[in-house]
Scaffold this motif. Structure first.
Motif, PDB file in Angstrom:
ATOM      1  N   UNK A 265     -55.283 -54.003 -29.783  1.00  0.00           N
ATOM      2  CA  UNK A 265     -53.810 -53.736 -29.792  1.00  0.00           C
ATOM      3  C   UNK A 265     -53.417 -52.452 -29.131  1.00  0.00           C
ATOM      4  N   UNK A 266     -53.918 -51.380 -28.684  1.00  0.00           N
ATOM      5  CA  UNK A 266     -54.183 -50.787 -27.447  1.00  0.00           C
ATOM      6  C   UNK A 266     -54.121 -51.050 -26.570  1.00  0.00           C
ATOM      7  N   UNK A 267     -55.473 -51.646 -26.199  1.00  0.00           N
ATOM      8  CA  UNK A 267     -55.800 -51.811 -24.806  1.00  0.00           C
ATOM      9  C   UNK A 267     -55.929 -53.958 -24.750  1.00  0.00           C
ATOM     10  N   UNK A 268     -55.074 -54.233 -23.460  1.00  0.00           N
ATOM     11  CA  UNK A 268     -54.776 -54.881 -23.588  1.00  0.00           C
ATOM     12  C   UNK A 268     -56.643 -56.147 -23.240  1.00  0.00           C
ATOM     13  N   UNK A 269     -56.670 -56.123 -22.728  1.00  0.00           N
ATOM     14  CA  UNK A 269     -58.458 -56.778 -22.065  1.00  0.00           C
ATOM     15  C   UNK A 269     -58.418 -57.042 -23.785  1.00  0.00           C
ATOM     16  N   UNK A 270     -58.495 -55.871 -24.929  1.00  0.00           N
ATOM     17  CA  UNK A 270     -59.540 -56.341 -26.003  1.00  0.00           C
ATOM     18  C   UNK A 270     -59.344 -57.791 -26.712  1.00  0.00           C
TER      19      UNK A 270
END
Length: 286
Positions: A265-270
Motif C-alpha cells: 500500500x506504500x511501496x509499489x513493489x510490495x
C-alpha cells in the motif's frame, strides 16, 4: 528507517519502533479476522473476509515474523499476513516466540518447533502447510525445515522474504550494500550477534541455516532486493537448496527496503511481491 534503527540503543527501543510502524504504516485488507491462539507458545489465527470467502479447509500458512530476533510479534505482522490470507484464500497462523536478549538462542527456535507440533496436533498434514517468514523469521523456518527434512516430514513449500541465513556475515553484500541498504544499519550486526547468540558459535547450522543440511527439500520461494544487506544470504541459500535437489524460485527487485512486502500500500513493489508469494502458495497447495 535505517537512521532510526541506528539510533535505537536497546532491544526495547527497537521493539517500540516496529510496534509504532505497524500501527502507522502496515495496511491490512478490510474485514480481516484475527483470533488469539494458545497453540504452542501462542499466536494469531488470521483470515480475510472468512464470512464471504471461507479459507480453504485443511490448508495453512505458518508465518513466522521477523524483527531481528529482538522485536516483532504476530500483531506487528498481522496486516501483511491478512493480505496473504486474502490473496491465497488460505488461513495464516502466526506463532509467538520468545525474543532476545531476555530469551536468546535457541529459545525462539524451540518455540517455532512447538508451533509446528501444535499445528500438526490440530490435524494439519505437513503436505498441506506452507512455512513462511521474513528476515529473522525466515531464519527460524529454515532451521525448522532442516529438521523436518531429516525426519521425512517436509511441508508443502517454503516462502522466505529477505532471510538472514549466515551469522558469520561472510556474504559479499554485507560490505557491498552497506550504503545502499535503506533499512538495516550494517554497523550494528555485532550487537545483534551478542544479543541473540551470546557466546554460541555463529556457524552452528541451527543458528545459521546456510550451513544446514536439507535432504530432499520441498519447493522454496526466496524474495529479496538487490540493494539489501542480506542479498547474498538469499543467493547462497538458494544454491544450497538446489544442490540438495530442491526446486528454488528466486524473485528479486533492483531497489527496495528490507522486507519491503510489509509496506503493502506504500511501496509499489510490495503488492507485486505478495502476488508472487500467493501464486507460489497456490501452486504448492494445489
Amino acid at each position: 528507517m535505517r537512521p532510526l534503527l541506528a539510533r535505537a540503543r536497546s532491544p526495547e527501543a527497537n521493539r517500540r519502533l516496529l510496534e509504532r510502524a505497524a500501527r502507522r504504516w502496515f495496511r491490512a485488507p478490510p474485514y480481516a479476522l484475527y483470533r488469539d491462539s494458545d497453540a504452542g507458545s501462542g499466536g494469531l489465527w488470521i483470515s480475510a473476509r472468512p464470512g464471504s470467502h471461507p479459507p480453504r479447509p485443511g490448508k495453512l500458512i505458518l508465518y513466522v515474523h521477523g524483527g531481528g530476533f529482538i522485536s516483532g510479534s504476530p500483531r506487528t505482522h498481522a496486516a501483511m499476513c491478512a493480505r496473504l490470507a486474502w490473496l491465497t484464500g488460505v488461513e495464516v497462523f502466526a506463532p509467538r516466540y520468545r525474543l532476545a536478549p531476555t530469551d536468546p538462542f535457541p529459545a525462539g527456535r524451540e518455540d517455532i518447533r512447538a508451533a509446528w507440533e501444535a499445528v500438526i496436533a490440530k490435524g494439519y498434514r505437513p503436505r498441506d502447510v506452507i512455512l513462511a517468514g521474513d528476515s529473522a523469521g525466515a531464519n527460524l523456518i529454515f532451521g525448522l525445515l532442516a529438521d523436518l527434512c531429516a525426519e521425512g516430514a517436509c511441508p508443502a513449500g517454503v516462502v522466505a522474504l529477505s532471510p538472514i541465513a549466515d551469522f558469520t556475515f561472510s556474504g559479499a553484500s554485507i560490505a557491498d550494500n552497506a550504503v545502499t541498504e535503506c533499512m538495516l544499519p550494517a554497523e550494528r550486526r555485532d550487537e545483534l550477534v551478542d544479543w541473540y547468540l551470546g557466546k554460541h558459535d555463529p556457524a552452528d547450522p541451527h543458528a545459521s541455516p546456510l550451513f544446514a543440511n536439507y535432504s530432499a527439500p520441498p519447493p522454496v520461494l526466496i524474495q529479496y532486493a538487490e540493494n539489501e544487506l542480506l542479498r547474498d544470504d538469499g543467493v547462497r541459500l538458494a544454491q544450497v537448496l538446489r544442490d540438495a535437489g530442491g526446486e528454488v524460485v528466486v524473485q528479486t527487485w533492483p531497489r527496495a527496503p528490507h522486507v519491503f512486502q510489509i509496506f503493502d500500500g506504500w511501496v509499489p513493489e510490495a503488492r507485486d511481491a505478495l502476488t508472487g508469494v500467493a501464486d507460489f502458495v497456490k501452486r504448492c497447495l494445489a
